[in-house]
Design an enzyme around this catalytic site. Structure first.
Site, PDB file in Angstrom:
ATOM      1  N   HIS A 195       0.823  -1.211   0.000  1.00  0.00           N
ATOM      2  CA  HIS A 195       0.000   0.000   0.000  1.00  0.00           C
ATOM      3  C   HIS A 195       0.855   1.257   0.000  1.00  0.00           C
ATOM      4  O   HIS A 195       0.645   2.179  -0.792  1.00  0.00           O
ATOM      5  CB  HIS A 195      -0.879   0.033   1.262  1.00  0.00           C
ATOM      6  CG  HIS A 195      -2.073  -0.853   1.182  1.00  0.00           C
ATOM      7  ND1 HIS A 195      -2.562  -1.515   2.267  1.00  0.00           N
ATOM      8  CD2 HIS A 195      -2.880  -1.181   0.157  1.00  0.00           C
ATOM      9  CE1 HIS A 195      -3.626  -2.214   1.913  1.00  0.00           C
ATOM     10  NE2 HIS A 195      -3.831  -2.025   0.642  1.00  0.00           N
ATOM     11  N   GLU A 436       5.693 -15.734 -19.487  1.00  0.00           N
ATOM     12  CA  GLU A 436       6.007 -15.560 -18.065  1.00  0.00           C
ATOM     13  C   GLU A 436       6.812 -16.711 -17.483  1.00  0.00           C
ATOM     14  O   GLU A 436       7.302 -16.608 -16.355  1.00  0.00           O
ATOM     15  CB  GLU A 436       4.707 -15.416 -17.259  1.00  0.00           C
ATOM     16  CG  GLU A 436       3.871 -14.216 -17.642  1.00  0.00           C
ATOM     17  CD  GLU A 436       2.568 -14.175 -16.885  1.00  0.00           C
ATOM     18  OE1 GLU A 436       2.517 -13.523 -15.833  1.00  0.00           O
ATOM     19  OE2 GLU A 436       1.595 -14.812 -17.353  1.00  0.00           O
ATOM     20  N   ASP A 460       7.243 -12.262 -13.318  1.00  0.00           N
ATOM     21  CA  ASP A 460       7.159 -13.709 -13.151  1.00  0.00           C
ATOM     22  C   ASP A 460       8.269 -14.433 -13.914  1.00  0.00           C
ATOM     23  O   ASP A 460       8.774 -15.456 -13.455  1.00  0.00           O
ATOM     24  CB  ASP A 460       5.793 -14.223 -13.613  1.00  0.00           C
ATOM     25  CG  ASP A 460       4.765 -14.218 -12.494  1.00  0.00           C
ATOM     26  OD1 ASP A 460       5.182 -14.264 -11.316  1.00  0.00           O
ATOM     27  OD2 ASP A 460       3.563 -14.168 -12.780  1.00  0.00           O
ATOM     28  N   CYS A 507       5.497  -5.831 -20.033  1.00  0.00           N
ATOM     29  CA  CYS A 507       4.560  -5.183 -19.111  1.00  0.00           C
ATOM     30  C   CYS A 507       4.954  -5.373 -17.653  1.00  0.00           C
ATOM     31  O   CYS A 507       4.205  -5.003 -16.757  1.00  0.00           O
ATOM     32  CB  CYS A 507       3.134  -5.680 -19.337  1.00  0.00           C
ATOM     33  SG  CYS A 507       2.923  -7.452 -19.056  1.00  0.00           S
TER      34      CYS A 507
END
Length: 575
Positions: A195, A436, A460, A507
């Protein structure tokens, strides 16, 4: 005497200010039994605390909206409001009070620990760190129950800001602090997807996290420097150090203001190569941020965030509305929407089905194919929304030809159903896949023959190539995007795409890190997708690049097999 502590840099910039320590209420919880005759009163105490916190969060959400705070903050507050009505948290705590006759604080903490254990089974680092929402909601409740909800730091008169030092921070905390000249965040825990990291980046506030025991070594009102670019916190700096960092901060602020001038400048290299700068988003609320930096489109829409904070999958109409909203707002710019990247470790029906090793288990496309009804519902919603913009559908974690074939068969089934129902959709929607896992990067032929585009999920890919859990602090230092094996897989994928005319994008986090922009350009990458906050800085790197000069240098780097040599060579690219 000043000294420095190193943590994880998650939001760039330099902050100089005085410490404001935020208490960690969960450390103060007592455990005691409640007499049978007082159980109703204890349940009422819990209900009153829930109502108080709910009112606080609703008020903070309104303040965020009024202040045009970035969408990430509002989304997290929405999730925490939903948790207050979640029977898995509040309902279970009420049962513990009644069955075990324990006080409300202890009941909440017991149930929180149970839920956190379930979250820790989740492989995806972003979703795993959403356990912080549960912890932060419980902490707010406990503070109310203990009678000390905390105080905000006063505005200072010496011209210096306030550095918030906490075990962890919630999005609601950041809104509370908004009008109090907060210049930096420092926390014991957290990572790039926590967060604090996400909200700090969205608000452009320097932050360093993962410092473990920072609250134990600083005092209230102590002078602190936070270097959110290098991940350094300097405690009790002398005047010379403060002046040095003031100068560095001025240079950074000047550079940041210059970046805003690049918003409408096309991303073209010195030798005329056009580059597409796309953004990663979590939902319709993020589109405004994407438009604010004039992004070329959406390279990754993470649809799994449609079900966070709920225990049922959104139906076809709800999904359609979410996808339609993004496509319509982006107009003629492409929007790549990833199908649910979920797993048995985060089941959609709320049932926990933990696996021994969820990273290698039933997740992403494997889960979608195991739940064809769910997958078909999503595909129908996506195709229905395609008439409102330029949709591209992307399937995550493909590794086998049969996974591609089965996914495409379900797309065809969705198309056939919509035609039979006379529902309009774009017949030319492109279907792509994510690279990935190493197996996919080493066997690209099956992808190239079947799909229209590829996107490399470097987060990943690095994790699986190096067998490193990037959210595990014990081995996080081994997570290295510049490992020769990783670069060979990325470079090979980009080059194969160029050879066969198949568009390839990146990405993952590498796409938004300016330290890797020239390297990726030299590999042949022309499509970058990143957090909106990184677009202009990456554009600046693109505008300064000469691909013709970079390409041969990068080819030499890809032949190296020593990480130290690779790192030195990548650093020299900028020179």
């Amino acid at each position: 005497m000043p000294f420095a502590i190193h943590g994880l840099p998650v939001s760039q910039g330099i902050a100089i200010g005085h410490v404001h320590l935020v208490s960690h209420a969960l450390l103060e919880v007592n455990h005691y039994h409640v007499a049978q005759r007082h159980l109703d009163e204890e349940l009422e105490r819990l209900d009153d605390a829930v109502a108080t916190v709910q009112g606080e969060l609703i008020g903070l959400k309104a303040a965020a909206t009024a202040g045009h705070t970035h969408s990430e903050v509002g989304a997290f507050v929405d999730l925490q409001i939903m948790l207050l009505a979640d029977p898995m948290l509040i309902g279970a705590a009420r049962e513990l009070i009644g069955e075990r006759r324990c006080n409300a604080e202890w009941a909440l903490v017991q149930q929180m620990e149970h839920l956190v254990e379930q979250f820790q089974q989740i492989e995806d680092p972003y979703l795993r760190e959403r356990q912080a929402d549960v912890v932060q909601v419980v902490e707010r409740l406990v503070k109310v129950l203990l009678g000390h909800p905390g105080h905000l730091p006063p505005k200072r008169r010496d011209g210096l800001g306030t550095i918030i030092v906490a075990h962890d921070l919630s999005p609601a905390d950041t809104i509370s602090f908004r009008d109090h000249n907060i210049s930096g965040f420092v926390t014991d825990v957290g990572g790039p997807t926590s967060h604090t990291a996400i909200v700090a980046r969205s608000l452009a506030i320097p932050a360093v996290v993962g410092l473990h025991h920072i609250r134990d070594v600083v005092e209230d009102d102590e002078l602190l420097i936070v270097d959110g670019t290098r991940g350094v916190v300097i405690i009790g700096p002398d005047e010379r150090t403060v002046e040095e960092y003031r100068l560095r901060r001025s240079e950074l602020e000047l550079e940041r203001s210059k970046l805003k001038r690049l918003k409408d400048t096309p991303a073209t290299t010195l030798d005329g190569e056009d580059v597409s700068l796309l953004v990663n988003i979590e939902g319709p609320k993020d589109v405004a941020t994407a438009r604010s930096v004039n992004a070329d489109g959406v390279g990754l829409y993470r649809t799994e965030f449609l079900f966070i904070g709920r225990d049922t999958l959104p139906d076809e109409d709800e999904q359609y509305e979410a996808y339609r909203s993004v496509l319509k707002t982006m107009g003629k710019r492409p929007v790549t929407i990833r199908t649910f990247d979920v797993g048995a470790d985060k089941a959609l029906n709320g049932a926990a089905r933990p696996e021994p090793n969820p990273a290698l288990g039933l997740r992403a496309v494997r889960y979608s194919l195991a739940e064809p009804k769910m997958f078909l519902t999503q595909l129908r919603a996506l195709l229905r929304a395609s008439v409102h913009g330029r949709l591209r559908i992307m399937v995550p974690m493909l590794a086998h030809a049969h996974e591609i074939d089965q996914s495409l068969a379900l797309v065809d089934k969705a198309r056939a159903e919509l035609r039979a129902e006379r529902i309009k959709f774009d017949e030319s929607v492109e279907i792509g896949g994510m690279i990935e896992v190493p197996a996919a990067a080493l066997a690209l032929g099956m992808f190239i023959r079947r799909l229209s585009f590829l996107s490399i999920g470097t987060n990943d890919l690095i994790q699986y190539t190096l067998a490193i859990d990037r959210a595990n602090e014990s081995v996080a230092h081994l997570y290295d995007p510049l490992h020769p094996a990783v670069l060979k897989l990325i470079g090979g994928t980009i080059q194969a795409g160029a050879r066969y005319g198949l568009p390839v994008s990146v990405c993952g986090e590498m796409a938004g890190d300016p330290a890797y922009t020239l390297l990726l350009l030299g590999m042949g990458l022309r499509n970058f997708s990143m957090h909106p906050a990184n677009v202009l800085e990456i554009k600046q790197q693109v505008l300064r690049a000469d691909v013709g000069d970079l390409a041969p240098k990068v080819q030499r780097i890809l032949k190296m097999d020593e990480q130290a040599r690779v790192r030195e060579a990548v650093e020299r690219l900028a020179g």
